[in-house]
Design a protein around this motif. Structure first.
Motif, PDB file in Angstrom:
ATOM      1  N   TYR A 206     -43.959 -93.496 -14.939  1.00 14.73           N
ATOM      2  CA  TYR A 206     -44.056 -93.236 -16.368  1.00 14.73           C
ATOM      3  C   TYR A 206     -44.753 -94.359 -17.135  1.00 14.73           C
ATOM      4  O   TYR A 206     -44.718 -94.402 -18.362  1.00 14.73           O
ATOM      5  N   ASP A 207     -45.434 -95.266 -16.420  1.00 10.06           N
ATOM      6  CA  ASP A 207     -46.128 -96.379 -17.077  1.00 10.06           C
ATOM      7  C   ASP A 207     -47.189 -95.909 -18.057  1.00 10.06           C
ATOM      8  O   ASP A 207     -47.396 -96.527 -19.098  1.00 10.06           O
ATOM      9  N   ASN A 208     -47.878 -94.831 -17.736  1.00  3.36           N
ATOM     10  CA  ASN A 208     -48.988 -94.372 -18.569  1.00  3.36           C
ATOM     11  C   ASN A 208     -48.588 -93.284 -19.557  1.00  3.36           C
ATOM     12  O   ASN A 208     -49.437 -92.722 -20.230  1.00  3.36           O
ATOM     13  N   VAL A 209     -47.297 -92.995 -19.656  1.00  4.02           N
ATOM     14  CA  VAL A 209     -46.836 -91.966 -20.585  1.00  4.02           C
ATOM     15  C   VAL A 209     -46.806 -92.558 -21.990  1.00  4.02           C
ATOM     16  O   VAL A 209     -46.316 -93.667 -22.213  1.00  4.02           O
ATOM     17  N   GLU A 210     -47.355 -91.797 -22.936  1.00  2.00           N
ATOM     18  CA  GLU A 210     -47.377 -92.263 -24.318  1.00  2.00           C
ATOM     19  C   GLU A 210     -45.958 -92.344 -24.868  1.00  2.00           C
ATOM     20  O   GLU A 210     -45.160 -91.424 -24.702  1.00  2.00           O
ATOM     21  N   LYS A 211     -45.646 -93.460 -25.501  1.00  2.00           N
ATOM     22  CA  LYS A 211     -44.325 -93.666 -26.073  1.00  2.00           C
ATOM     23  C   LYS A 211     -44.150 -92.776 -27.305  1.00  2.00           C
ATOM     24  O   LYS A 211     -45.079 -92.572 -28.081  1.00  2.00           O
ATOM     25  N   ILE A 212     -42.948 -92.252 -27.483  1.00  2.00           N
ATOM     26  CA  ILE A 212     -42.653 -91.401 -28.640  1.00  2.00           C
ATOM     27  C   ILE A 212     -42.454 -92.289 -29.863  1.00  2.00           C
ATOM     28  O   ILE A 212     -41.681 -93.236 -29.835  1.00  2.00           O
ATOM     29  N   LYS A 213     -43.157 -91.963 -30.925  1.00  2.00           N
ATOM     30  CA  LYS A 213     -43.123 -92.786 -32.135  1.00  2.00           C
ATOM     31  C   LYS A 213     -42.067 -92.295 -33.129  1.00  2.00           C
ATOM     32  O   LYS A 213     -41.719 -92.989 -34.060  1.00  2.00           O
TER      33      LYS A 213
END
Length: 189
Positions: free
Chosen positions: A115-122
């Protein structure tokens, strides 16, 4: 599918045994009680097949049931038993005539590197969910304690707990005691 229209059938052992012979299978893995019993019986009928099972619990809440007694008796015939925790391994060593080398702890978990490249939820409105039996083995108390730390930093976060069990009232009271009850929803079964 070796079942009888989706239902467990004792005759499935003969279908599976034939399949293992036809396909020249060396290892059979039983993941739950019925499949564990079948895999051990098949392995016992063949010198070639090794039996591996996964044990998800230490002491069964329904230990008195015949199926649990059969499974516990047949554990000695597994070549390896995967224990999902040290607690399970310790219990099996203390209460069953098993050799410690046949028990291997493999924790449930996820590889976070995936999950390193998963966009973080803002979003500040985030909901965490869990589904499971509300019993000591599931660690809902640990989840609630951890959730208190989460809402200290993210006060709009919600926690949905789906499931029921003997500790439901205790966990509801814990959420009140921790002051997280306004962010926690016990949905039930």
């Amino acid at each position: 599918d070796f079942s009888n229209n989706g239902k467990f059938s004792c005759t499935s052992i003969f279908k599976i045994r034939k399949y293992t012979k036809d396909k020249n299978i060396d290892i059979i893995h039983g993941h739950l009680i019925q499949s564990g019993i079948i895999s051990k019986l098949i392995a016992l009928s063949s010198k070639k097949i090794k039996s591996i099972s996964t044990r998800h619990y230490a002491r069964a809440s329904k230990e008195h049931r015949l199926i649990n007694k059969i499974e516990n008796y047949l554990l000695r015939y597994d070549d390896k038993i995967i224990c999902i925790s040290k607690c399970v391994k310790t219990y099996l060593l203390l209460h069953h005539p098993l050799h410690w080398q046949n028990l291997k702890v493999v924790y449930n978990g996820i590889n976070l590197d995936l999950y390193d490249n998963v966009e973080k939820i803002k979003s500040k409105n985030f909901t965490i969910g869990t589904i499971g039996r509300l019993d000591v083995q599931k660690g809902i108390d640990t989840l609630l304690l951890s959730f208190k730390q989460i809402i200290a930093k993210y006060p709009d976060t919600k926690l949905e707990i789906i499931g029921d069990g003997p500790l439901r009232d205790e966990y509801i009271n814990l959420s009140l005691k921790l002051g997280v009850n306004h962010n926690v929803n016990f949905i039930g079964y």
